[in-house]
Design a protein around this motif. Structure first.
Motif, PDB file in Angstrom:
ATOM      1  N   PRO A 116       1.138  -1.501  -0.272  1.00 51.44           N
ATOM      2  CA  PRO A 116      -0.079  -0.061  -0.050  1.00 51.44           C
ATOM      3  C   PRO A 116       0.583   1.216  -0.275  1.00 51.44           C
ATOM      4  O   PRO A 116       1.663   1.173   0.648  1.00 51.44           O
ATOM      5  CB  PRO A 116      -0.747   0.169   1.443  1.00 51.44           C
ATOM      6  N   GLY A 117       0.557   2.264  -0.559  1.00 57.20           N
ATOM      7  CA  GLY A 117       1.026   3.193  -0.652  1.00 57.20           C
ATOM      8  C   GLY A 117      -0.046   4.335  -1.210  1.00 57.20           C
ATOM      9  O   GLY A 117      -0.921   4.314  -1.102  1.00 57.20           O
ATOM     10  N   ALA A 118       0.834   5.382  -2.152  1.00 60.72           N
ATOM     11  CA  ALA A 118      -0.162   6.998  -2.347  1.00 60.72           C
ATOM     12  C   ALA A 118      -1.472   6.472  -2.730  1.00 60.72           C
ATOM     13  O   ALA A 118      -2.366   6.977  -2.679  1.00 60.72           O
ATOM     14  CB  ALA A 118       0.492   7.892  -2.310  1.00 60.72           C
ATOM     15  N   GLY A 119      -0.995   5.386  -4.222  1.00 53.96           N
ATOM     16  CA  GLY A 119      -2.019   5.251  -4.364  1.00 53.96           C
ATOM     17  C   GLY A 119      -2.994   4.040  -4.813  1.00 53.96           C
ATOM     18  O   GLY A 119      -4.019   4.685  -5.317  1.00 53.96           O
ATOM     19  N   VAL A 120      -2.711   3.798  -3.687  1.00 53.24           N
ATOM     20  CA  VAL A 120      -3.189   2.383  -3.364  1.00 53.24           C
ATOM     21  C   VAL A 120      -4.354   3.239  -2.700  1.00 53.24           C
ATOM     22  O   VAL A 120      -5.623   2.552  -2.721  1.00 53.24           O
ATOM     23  CB  VAL A 120      -2.968   1.109  -2.390  1.00 53.24           C
ATOM     24  N   LEU A 121      -3.973   3.964  -1.322  1.00 58.27           N
ATOM     25  CA  LEU A 121      -5.229   4.918  -0.289  1.00 58.27           C
ATOM     26  C   LEU A 121      -5.953   5.830  -1.775  1.00 58.27           C
ATOM     27  O   LEU A 121      -6.982   5.784  -1.433  1.00 58.27           O
ATOM     28  CB  LEU A 121      -3.863   5.592  -0.326  1.00 58.27           C
ATOM     29  N   TYR A 122      -5.752   6.184  -2.756  1.00 59.47           N
ATOM     30  CA  TYR A 122      -6.308   6.979  -3.616  1.00 59.47           C
ATOM     31  C   TYR A 122      -7.251   6.316  -3.871  1.00 59.47           C
ATOM     32  O   TYR A 122      -8.960   6.612  -4.121  1.00 59.47           O
ATOM     33  CB  TYR A 122      -5.953   8.377  -4.364  1.00 59.47           C
ATOM     34  N   THR A 123      -7.130   4.977  -4.434  1.00 59.03           N
ATOM     35  CA  THR A 123      -8.033   4.245  -6.020  1.00 59.03           C
ATOM     36  C   THR A 123      -9.194   4.277  -4.444  1.00 59.03           C
ATOM     37  O   THR A 123      -9.869   3.647  -4.761  1.00 59.03           O
ATOM     38  CB  THR A 123      -7.165   3.761  -6.233  1.00 59.03           C
ATOM     39  N   MET A 124      -9.009   3.224  -3.441  1.00 55.29           N
ATOM     40  CA  MET A 124      -9.613   3.400  -2.111  1.00 55.29           C
ATOM     41  C   MET A 124     -10.730   4.068  -1.565  1.00 55.29           C
ATOM     42  O   MET A 124     -11.636   3.909  -1.527  1.00 55.29           O
ATOM     43  CB  MET A 124      -8.795   2.386  -1.002  1.00 55.29           C
ATOM     44  N   ALA A 125     -10.051   5.477  -1.687  1.00 50.65           N
ATOM     45  CA  ALA A 125     -10.960   6.097  -1.717  1.00 50.65           C
ATOM     46  C   ALA A 125     -11.764   6.225  -2.793  1.00 50.65           C
ATOM     47  O   ALA A 125     -12.934   7.139  -1.969  1.00 50.65           O
ATOM     48  CB  ALA A 125      -9.573   7.303  -1.364  1.00 50.65           C
ATOM     49  N   ALA A 126     -11.671   6.620  -4.006  1.00 52.74           N
ATOM     50  CA  ALA A 126     -12.256   6.594  -4.793  1.00 52.74           C
ATOM     51  C   ALA A 126     -13.909   5.919  -4.784  1.00 52.74           C
ATOM     52  O   ALA A 126     -14.593   6.325  -4.891  1.00 52.74           O
ATOM     53  CB  ALA A 126     -11.724   6.797  -5.874  1.00 52.74           C
ATOM     54  N   GLY A 127     -13.294   4.117  -4.598  1.00 49.68           N
ATOM     55  CA  GLY A 127     -14.443   3.468  -4.028  1.00 49.68           C
ATOM     56  C   GLY A 127     -15.171   3.522  -3.829  1.00 49.68           C
ATOM     57  O   GLY A 127     -16.485   3.508  -3.314  1.00 49.68           O
TER      58      GLY A 127
ATOM     59  N   SER B 104     -16.083   6.874  -2.199  1.00 47.48           N
ATOM     60  CA  SER B 104     -16.558   7.847  -2.007  1.00 47.48           C
ATOM     61  C   SER B 104     -17.594   7.764  -3.109  1.00 47.48           C
ATOM     62  O   SER B 104     -18.370   8.564  -2.533  1.00 47.48           O
ATOM     63  CB  SER B 104     -15.354   8.794  -2.535  1.00 47.48           C
ATOM     64  N   ARG B 105     -16.712   7.474  -4.382  1.00 45.87           N
ATOM     65  CA  ARG B 105     -18.303   7.349  -5.016  1.00 45.87           C
ATOM     66  C   ARG B 105     -18.718   5.620  -5.896  1.00 45.87           C
ATOM     67  O   ARG B 105     -19.141   5.806  -7.435  1.00 45.87           O
ATOM     68  CB  ARG B 105     -17.538   8.043  -6.269  1.00 45.87           C
ATOM     69  N   GLY B 106     -17.886   4.770  -5.594  1.00 42.35           N
ATOM     70  CA  GLY B 106     -18.202   3.428  -6.051  1.00 42.35           C
ATOM     71  C   GLY B 106     -17.547   2.512  -6.758  1.00 42.35           C
ATOM     72  O   GLY B 106     -16.535   3.747  -7.323  1.00 42.35           O
ATOM     73  N   GLY B 107     -17.770   2.073  -8.002  1.00 44.39           N
ATOM     74  CA  GLY B 107     -16.589   1.050  -8.235  1.00 44.39           C
ATOM     75  C   GLY B 107     -16.343   1.956  -9.608  1.00 44.39           C
ATOM     76  O   GLY B 107     -14.894   1.574  -9.539  1.00 44.39           O
TER      77      GLY B 107
ATOM     78  N   GLY C 231      -8.945  -3.893  -8.023  1.00 43.81           N
ATOM     79  CA  GLY C 231      -8.956  -4.870  -7.057  1.00 43.81           C
ATOM     80  C   GLY C 231      -9.234  -4.145  -5.530  1.00 43.81           C
ATOM     81  O   GLY C 231     -10.106  -4.259  -4.765  1.00 43.81           O
ATOM     82  N   TYR C 232      -8.026  -2.793  -5.499  1.00 43.54           N
ATOM     83  CA  TYR C 232      -7.805  -2.768  -4.056  1.00 43.54           C
ATOM     84  C   TYR C 232      -9.770  -1.465  -3.415  1.00 43.54           C
ATOM     85  O   TYR C 232     -10.591  -1.322  -3.398  1.00 43.54           O
ATOM     86  CB  TYR C 232      -7.238  -1.585  -3.658  1.00 43.54           C
ATOM     87  N   GLY C 233      -9.689  -1.223  -4.867  1.00 42.84           N
ATOM     88  CA  GLY C 233     -10.560   0.122  -5.347  1.00 42.84           C
ATOM     89  C   GLY C 233     -12.315  -0.812  -5.356  1.00 42.84           C
ATOM     90  O   GLY C 233     -12.872  -0.037  -4.659  1.00 42.84           O
ATOM     91  N   LEU C 234     -11.915  -1.531  -5.998  1.00 42.31           N
ATOM     92  CA  LEU C 234     -13.701  -2.748  -5.523  1.00 42.31           C
ATOM     93  C   LEU C 234     -13.892  -3.211  -4.823  1.00 42.31           C
ATOM     94  O   LEU C 234     -15.243  -3.208  -4.354  1.00 42.31           O
ATOM     95  CB  LEU C 234     -13.458  -3.713  -6.908  1.00 42.31           C
ATOM     96  N   PHE C 235     -12.719  -3.389  -3.852  1.00 44.90           N
ATOM     97  CA  PHE C 235     -13.402  -3.933  -2.334  1.00 44.90           C
ATOM     98  C   PHE C 235     -13.718  -2.778  -1.253  1.00 44.90           C
ATOM     99  O   PHE C 235     -14.598  -2.927  -0.581  1.00 44.90           O
ATOM    100  CB  PHE C 235     -11.348  -4.341  -1.998  1.00 44.90           C
ATOM    101  N   ALA C 236     -12.935  -2.029  -1.750  1.00 46.55           N
ATOM    102  CA  ALA C 236     -13.701  -0.376  -0.950  1.00 46.55           C
ATOM    103  C   ALA C 236     -15.627   0.005  -1.476  1.00 46.55           C
ATOM    104  O   ALA C 236     -15.827   0.292  -0.896  1.00 46.55           O
ATOM    105  CB  ALA C 236     -12.440   0.384  -1.425  1.00 46.55           C
ATOM    106  N   ALA C 237     -15.604  -0.186  -2.673  1.00 45.80           N
ATOM    107  CA  ALA C 237     -16.551   0.391  -3.322  1.00 45.80           C
ATOM    108  C   ALA C 237     -17.442  -1.425  -2.302  1.00 45.80           C
ATOM    109  O   ALA C 237     -18.666  -0.365  -2.215  1.00 45.80           O
ATOM    110  CB  ALA C 237     -16.667   0.044  -4.661  1.00 45.80           C
ATOM    111  N   ALA C 238     -16.922  -1.917  -2.934  1.00 47.26           N
ATOM    112  CA  ALA C 238     -18.184  -3.272  -2.038  1.00 47.26           C
ATOM    113  C   ALA C 238     -18.459  -2.875  -0.543  1.00 47.26           C
ATOM    114  O   ALA C 238     -19.624  -3.150   0.337  1.00 47.26           O
ATOM    115  CB  ALA C 238     -17.589  -4.703  -2.032  1.00 47.26           C
ATOM    116  N   ILE C 239     -17.804  -1.902   0.197  1.00 46.60           N
ATOM    117  CA  ILE C 239     -18.287  -1.776   1.672  1.00 46.60           C
ATOM    118  C   ILE C 239     -18.428  -1.003   2.074  1.00 46.60           C
ATOM    119  O   ILE C 239     -18.963   0.518   2.322  1.00 46.60           O
ATOM    120  CB  ILE C 239     -16.578  -1.960   2.764  1.00 46.60           C
ATOM    121  N   ARG C 240     -18.789  -0.050   0.708  1.00 45.00           N
ATOM    122  CA  ARG C 240     -18.994   1.424   0.613  1.00 45.00           C
ATOM    123  C   ARG C 240     -20.976   1.514   1.373  1.00 45.00           C
ATOM    124  O   ARG C 240     -20.685   2.413   2.355  1.00 45.00           O
ATOM    125  CB  ARG C 240     -19.659   2.082  -0.627  1.00 45.00           C
ATOM    126  N   ASN C 241     -21.358   0.713   1.084  1.00 42.25           N
ATOM    127  CA  ASN C 241     -22.755   1.445   2.364  1.00 42.25           C
ATOM    128  C   ASN C 241     -22.550   1.337   3.234  1.00 42.25           C
ATOM    129  O   ASN C 241     -23.260   1.303   4.669  1.00 42.25           O
ATOM    130  CB  ASN C 241     -23.308   0.420   1.134  1.00 42.25           C
TER     131      ASN C 241
END
Length: 203
Positions: free
Chosen positions: A16-27, A29-32, A161-171
Motif C-alpha cells: 500500500p502506498g499513496a496510489g492505493v489509498l487514493y484508489t480506495m478512497a475513490a471506491g 466515496s463514489r463507487g466501483g 482490486g483494492y478499489g472494488l473492495f472499497a466500493a463493495a463496503i461503501r454502503n
C-alpha cells in the motif's frame, strides 16, 4: 518474462502506498466506476517515471540534489493537501449516498499527480528495470518498454482490486457515521505518514 521480475513487481505493486489509498478512497466515496478511473489515473502517473528511466533522465534526477528535492517536496505538499482535504470532507474521501459521477478527468488528474510527484518511483525504475535486461541486448530499449508495460498493467489490475473492495463496503461505511469519521481520520493520517516518509527519503 522472468518469474523473478513478476514476483518483485507484484510485491512492489501490492504494498500500500499513496496510489492505493487514493484508489480506495475513490471506491469508498463514489463507487466501483470511480475506483477504476482512479486506478487508471495512478497507472498513467507511472508513464513519466518510465520515460525518465528509459531516456536516462532518472540518472540526472539521481545526480542533482536540487531537482530531487524540488520534486520530492512538491510530492510532500500534495500528500499533505490530500490529508487536509480528506479531513475537511472535500477531498478523496468525501462519501455521499448520491453517487453522481465526479468528472473523470479530475479523478485521473489527481491520480496522476499522486504518482508523478514521487521521485523515488523514478529512481526505482532506474535501479529496477536494468536488472532484467541482458547486457548487450540489441533491443534493450524495447525490452525496458515491455517490462514497464507489464509493471503498469499489474499496477492497474491490483489497484482496481483494492478499489472494488472499497466500493463493495461503501454502503456499510455510509450507514455508520462513526466508522466513516474514523476512516476519514485514518486516511488523512496515512497521507500525512506517506508525506513524512517521502520528506525523509534520500536519493
Amino acid at each position: 518474462m522472468s518469474l523473478e521480475f513478476l514476483l518483485t513487481s507484484l510485491i512492489v505493486v501490492v504494498t500500500p502506498g499513496a496510489g492505493v489509498l487514493y484508489t480506495m478512497a475513490a471506491g469508498l466515496s463514489r463507487g466501483g466506476r470511480a475506483s477504476v478511473v482512479a486506478a487508471f489515473g495512478c497507472t498513467l502517473g507511472i508513464v513519466p517515471h518510465m520515460v525518465a528511466a528509459i531516456t536516462g533522465l532518472a540518472a540526472l534526477l539521481h545526480a542533482s540534489a536540487v531537482a530531487f528535492q524540488v520534486i520530492k517536496y512538491l510530492g510532500v505538499a500534495y500528500l499533505l493537501y490530500m490529508a487536509w482535504s480528506t479531513l475537511r470532507e472535500q477531498g478523496a474521501l468525501r462519501v455521499e449516498r448520491d453517487t453522481a459521477p465526479r468528472p473523470a478527468l479530475r479523478v485521473i488528474a489527481s491520480g496522476v499527480l499522486v504518482n508523478i510527484l514521487n521521485p523515488k518511483l523514478t529512481i526505482f525504475f532506474l535501479a529496477f528495470l536494468p536488472q532484467f535486461v541482458t547486457a548487450g541486448e540489441p533491443s534493450a530499449l524495447l525490452r525496458m518498454v515491455e517490462l514497464s508495460a507489464v509493471f503498469m498493467l499489474m499496477t492497474f489490475v491490483v489497484f482496481i482490486g483494492y478499489g472494488l473492495f472499497a466500493a463493495a463496503i461503501r454502503n456499510h461505511v455510509i450507514s455508520r457515521p462513526k466508522v466513516l469519521s474514523w476512516m476519514r481520520r485514518t486516511f488523512a493520517a496515512a497521507f500525512v505518514a506517506l508525506g513524512a516518509r517521502l520528506a525523509l527519503a534520500d536519493r
